[in-house]
Design an enzyme around this catalytic site. Structure first.
Site, PDB file in Angstrom:
ATOM      1  N   TRP C 327       0.839  -1.198   0.000  1.00  0.00           N
ATOM      2  CA  TRP C 327       0.000   0.000   0.000  1.00  0.00           C
ATOM      3  C   TRP C 327       0.882   1.260   0.000  1.00  0.00           C
ATOM      4  O   TRP C 327       0.548   2.266  -0.595  1.00  0.00           O
ATOM      5  CB  TRP C 327      -0.903   0.001   1.249  1.00  0.00           C
ATOM      6  CG  TRP C 327      -1.771   1.217   1.360  1.00  0.00           C
ATOM      7  CD1 TRP C 327      -3.019   1.381   0.823  1.00  0.00           C
ATOM      8  CD2 TRP C 327      -1.476   2.450   2.034  1.00  0.00           C
ATOM      9  NE1 TRP C 327      -3.510   2.620   1.122  1.00  0.00           N
ATOM     10  CE2 TRP C 327      -2.586   3.302   1.864  1.00  0.00           C
ATOM     11  CE3 TRP C 327      -0.387   2.916   2.766  1.00  0.00           C
ATOM     12  CZ2 TRP C 327      -2.634   4.590   2.389  1.00  0.00           C
ATOM     13  CZ3 TRP C 327      -0.432   4.197   3.288  1.00  0.00           C
ATOM     14  CH2 TRP C 327      -1.543   5.014   3.103  1.00  0.00           C
ATOM     15  N   HIS C 328       2.038   1.167   0.673  1.00  0.00           N
ATOM     16  CA  HIS C 328       2.916   2.336   0.785  1.00  0.00           C
ATOM     17  C   HIS C 328       3.596   2.694  -0.516  1.00  0.00           C
ATOM     18  O   HIS C 328       4.107   3.795  -0.669  1.00  0.00           O
ATOM     19  CB  HIS C 328       3.973   2.113   1.875  1.00  0.00           C
ATOM     20  CG  HIS C 328       3.397   2.134   3.241  1.00  0.00           C
ATOM     21  ND1 HIS C 328       2.886   1.014   3.835  1.00  0.00           N
ATOM     22  CD2 HIS C 328       3.224   3.140   4.127  1.00  0.00           C
ATOM     23  CE1 HIS C 328       2.428   1.333   5.043  1.00  0.00           C
ATOM     24  NE2 HIS C 328       2.619   2.613   5.232  1.00  0.00           N
ATOM     25  N   GLY C 329       3.622   1.767  -1.448  1.00  0.00           N
ATOM     26  CA  GLY C 329       4.247   2.105  -2.717  1.00  0.00           C
ATOM     27  C   GLY C 329       4.565   0.866  -3.508  1.00  0.00           C
ATOM     28  O   GLY C 329       4.739  -0.222  -2.949  1.00  0.00           O
TER      29      GLY C 329
END
Lengths: 324, 79, 484
Positions: C327-329
């Site tokens: 989700w963070h990247g």
């Protein structure tokens, strides 16, 4: 707590913080005055000297950034040409700033020739406040000064300008550095000379230059959102010079060869050439006039030191004498 | 099995699974009342309850459990 | 528009005054104003991406309304899948397509096939990871029957785009925030005043700590090869502080701003550095995300896998945290970051009983102190993955850090990466931030100092405000979490 009491409290806090901010602004101003007295902060001295000149006494004026006021020595030009000249360059003088400096110049003087020295940063500087602050405070009140603020800055910068504690905060570094020891003026190698010129006596070594070149990107020739505005002001300078019958010469002071790639010199030159051709102006790129320069004739990255300035100023004087 | 009995059985499961002998369950007890009862152990409790009570909850039922009472009612409804 | 820009306070003042001038009984007009202001705020970055928010919102509004009208299981399943596919589809397309293409090309290369795909030139729309999760929570809650579908599109669209938390959270549940749009708000001076304090605290953490740390952390991570281990240690410590201040600072500004409009958002950080284990850490760090993942991912997964017993729980946990990392990247470092968190949480889950026994035998304070330090050290180590450009970089950084020279400390090394003035700033601001947060740990934010004497408050506010003017770094940085 009523809404009224809340708003009054809020207003009180805001006013208090704003006043402290003005106080800090005064402190920064004092710091600059101190540096002016030591000869290491130049704009105030330059403007004062300019205002002390007799009206309409100048023949030749140089405008531009620090490259200009460190690279061209009016005193030397004058002695070789018997003209009266002055250098009104200032730190990161963008063309927008130059325009208002030029207006103020014409309020007092009517030179026959103006050299406008151009560098990538004078055409693509984004933070106009950085450029304005080295002139605004030291100019006499009047329309040119007012317009430097009103037209020269965008909305954000106009607001930032009201917070000297904010926009002058970079002064903290030097204040902190000299908080525990006094400035040793004998160690400072660049000082205000006269007629706007700043003499730098230190020679740069190629090794120290190469060290600096690593990761240096801020000088590249990439037009920014601001470039169009800067160019608009350049056009205004060109038009006004025509109206006033002043000969305008565009120039570029020389930079070390290792800088050519960083600033994308060829593309930059082409942009200026297009402008000069369109307006029928002379453009002299001193990087390409065969001056006998090398890295030791420069000072702190791309500026000329006094030895380099000597070569450039002599060349300019020569060109003026030849065109007479 | 009536509600009180189910509750008593649940209490034993909670004590064993959460490893805390001080737990006293009431119908309105929620996860917030018992420190060890977190989302990880919640599912362990469900597994234990299904095993001991010989019953099977649907996913929908499990997500709907808001307190011990909900679990008790759900078990009672199945019997 | 950035919170730390000159435009934002002006925008905020204009919207705020107009908002409260509208009579309470016309609160629908207030919602319309929020909607307009939020679209303006977002459009300031890129107006084209407004179409995406609009499309997401419209889809979910219609889906939820239909869900409310039908009881047929088949239709309901179809509807919820529509919402999932549309929202996750947008997210995956904009955020992950390049990553999948590149990973595929790499994979093919390792087996000897050469593909020459040009990466798609896709710009990541700001805040997309936040608002797609937010609007998804709405359709899922309606589908589960946890809330009624909203009848008024303006309320719902305003909820999805609510500008204080639009671009970097907190990710607000529909069941928490939509009801607040559906009734009149009252201006409460206490709430407003504390909102302002929270904004100031957020700015303090963001501008004075995170932004000032950013260039130094960058220097260390870029030039790690030539730096002594102690500097690498300090570098990653500073990065942990930077990202905490950056993100929790943003959350504080968001929550504070929402409070000025009479809205209560959920606390997003509960002083995570005071956690005694990593499980607790994740309950205090980016709470709105971990709760979202817990309720919509972990719990459904663990219910599905429950026949596998403990193994099922571990599987659900690993999957949840790997996706949390992703989700963070779209990077392998984030995937490994998530995996690594999953491993530690599994360890903590399995060893809970044993650790409980050790705790009983040891001095309680000593046990807590050791737990606190171990948790922070673990978190810090995993932060290398968070900051590194790629896995190779992370590993190289980590292995240079682990060295016997780690304890060779010299002032000269430190001054090589930061000016004395920077050092002084950090030595004052970071301990001050930690001290305030320890003192206020039971409260909502570090500056909730309602019980302090008036002159103490006056001095604190003035010092913080003036410091923000004086010590904003010359070139200010974006919020790190914008890119997620």
């Amino acid at each position: 707590m009523s809404i009224k009491a809340f708003l009054v409290k809020l207003l009180f806090y805001s006013v208090l913080v704003y006043l402290i901010n003005l106080g800090i602004g005064e402190f920064f101003k004092n710091d600059n005055s101190k540096k002016t007295q030591l000869g290491i902060f130049y704009p105030e001295t330059r403007w004062n000297e300019f205002y002390s000149l007799p009206e309409k006494s100048l023949d030749l004026v140089f405008l531009g950034s620090s490259l200009c006021y460190r690279g061209i020595n009016p005193e030397l030009v004058d002695s070789l040409t018997h003209l009266k000249s002055f250098n009104l360059g200032s730190s990161i003088q963008s063309l927008t700033t130059t325009y208002f400096v030029f207006e103020e110049l014409l309020n007092h003087q009517h030179p026959k020739v103006i050299y406008l020295d151009l560098f990538t940063r004078t055409l693509n500087l984004e933070d106009q406040l950085e450029s304005v602050r080295y002139n605004y405070e030291f100019m006499n009140s009047g329309e040119a000064k007012d317009n430097l603020y009103l037209s020269g800055l965008n909305f954000t910068e106009k607001i930032q300008f009201l917070f000297p504690a904010f926009y002058k905060r970079d002064q903290l570094n030097s204040i902190f550095k000299y908080a525990f020891k006094s400035i040793d003026t004998s160690k400072i190698s660049d000082k205000y000379y006269k007629k706007g010129f700043v003499k730098s006596s230190k020679r740069m070594s190629t090794a120290s230059l190469n060290l600096k070149l690593n990761g240096l990107t801020k000088f590249d020739w990439t037009p920014t959102e601001r470039t169009e505005i800067h160019l608009k002001y350049l056009q205004k300078i060109i038009d006004r010079c025509k109206d006033e019958n002043i000969k305008l010469i565009l120039s570029s002071t020389p930079i070390p060869k290792s800088f050519y790639k960083i600033i994308e010199l060829e593309q930059f030159e082409k942009t200026i050439q297009d402008i000069s051709r369109k307006n029928n102006l002379e453009f002299i790129n001193y990087n390409k006039t065969g001056l006998p320069l090398n890295d030791t004739l420069h000072f702190k990255d791309h500026h000329l030191n006094q030895y380099g300035a000597r070569i450039l100023s002599t060349k300019i004087a020569e060109q003026i004498n030849n065109s007479k | 099995m009536d509600k009180a009995e189910i509750l008593k059985k649940l209490n034993d499961i909670f004590i064993n699974t959460l490893d805390n002998a001080d737990i006293v369950l009431k119908m309105e007890t929620t996860a917030a009342d018992i420190e060890e009862w977190d989302s990880l152990r919640h599912i362990m409790l469900v597994v234990e309850i299904e095993k001991t009570m010989k019953t099977k909850f649907t996913s929908k039922e499990i997500t709907k459990f808001k307190n011990v009472g909900d679990i008790v009612n759900s078990i009672e409804a199945k019997k | 528009m950035l919170f730390n820009s000159v435009e934002f306070p002006i925008f905020l003042l204009v919207v705020l005054f107009t908002y409260w001038l509208i009579p309470k009984k016309w609160f629908q007009w207030q919602n319309a104003l929020i909607l307009g202001a939020s679209y303006f705020f977002y459009g300031w970055w890129n107006w084209q991406f407004l179409a995406l928010i609009f499309f997401s919102s419209a889809t979910d509004f219609i889906v939820a309304n239909k869900l409310g009208k039908t009881t047929k299981d088949k239709t309901r399943t179809l509807l919820i899948w529509t919402s999932l596919v549309v929202n996750l589809g947008i997210l995956v397309y904009f955020k992950y397509s390049n990553f999948f293409i590149e990973s595929f090309v790499d994979l093919m290369q390792t087996v000897g096939l050469n593909f020459n795909f040009a990466s798609l030139n896709i710009i990541l729309p700001v805040g997309i990871s936040f608002y797609t999760f937010q609007t998804l929570s709405y359709t899922i809650d309606v589908y589960r029957g946890d809330m009624e579908p909203s009848k008024n599109p303006i309320n719902f669209f305003a909820y999805v785009s609510f500008f204080p938390q639009l671009v970097a959270g907190p990710i607000e549940r529909a069941s928490d925030l939509v009801p607040q749009f559906e009734k009149a708000r009252k201006f409460n001076t206490e709430l407003g005043a504390d909102g302002l304090r929270q904004i100031i605290w957020g700015l303090f953490k963001k501008v004075l700590i995170a932004d000032n740390l950013a260039p130094i952390v960058e220097k260390v991570f870029d030039g790690y090869e030539t730096m002594p281990p102690i500097i690498l240690f300090i570098g990653v410590t500073l990065f942990s502080i930077q990202i905490y201040c950056d993100f929790s600072g943003y959350s504080d500004i968001a929550i504070g701003t929402a409070r000025l409009f009479g809205f209560e958002l959920n606390q997003n950080f509960r002083f995570p550095f005071f956690s005694k284990n990593v499980t607790e850490f994740w309950r205090r760090w980016h709470i709105s995300l971990s709760n979202w993942l817990r309720d919509y991912l972990f719990i459904p997964l663990s219910i599905q896998f429950r026949s596998l017993g403990i193994k099922g729980i571990i599987l659900a946990m690993m999957l949840t945290f790997i996706l949390c990392g992703l989700w963070h990247g779209a990077r392998w470092t984030f995937i490994v970051f998530g995996f690594w968190q999953g491993v530690i949480l599994t360890y903590e889950f399995l060893s809970a009983k044993k650790r409980g026994k050790i705790k009983k035998r040891m001095n309680k304070n000593l046990y807590n102190a050791i737990s606190l330090i171990l948790t922070f050290v673990f978190w810090k180590t995993s932060m290398i993955l968070f900051r590194a450009d790629n896995l190779h970089h992370a590993w190289a950084y980590f292995s240079s850090l682990i060295s016997f020279d780690l304890f060779q400390f010299s002032m000269k090394d430190i001054l090589a990466v930061m000016d004395p003035l920077d050092l002084l700033k950090f030595l004052i601001f970071i301990p001050f931030m930690l001290l305030m947060e320890i003192l206020q740990r039971e409260k909502l934010h570090g500056l909730e100092i309602t019980n302090y004497k008036w002159y103490t408050k006056l001095i604190l506010y003035s010092i913080i405000a003036i410091s923000i003017l004086l010590f904003t770094p010359i070139e200010s940085a974006d919020f790190i979490y914008f890119q997620f």
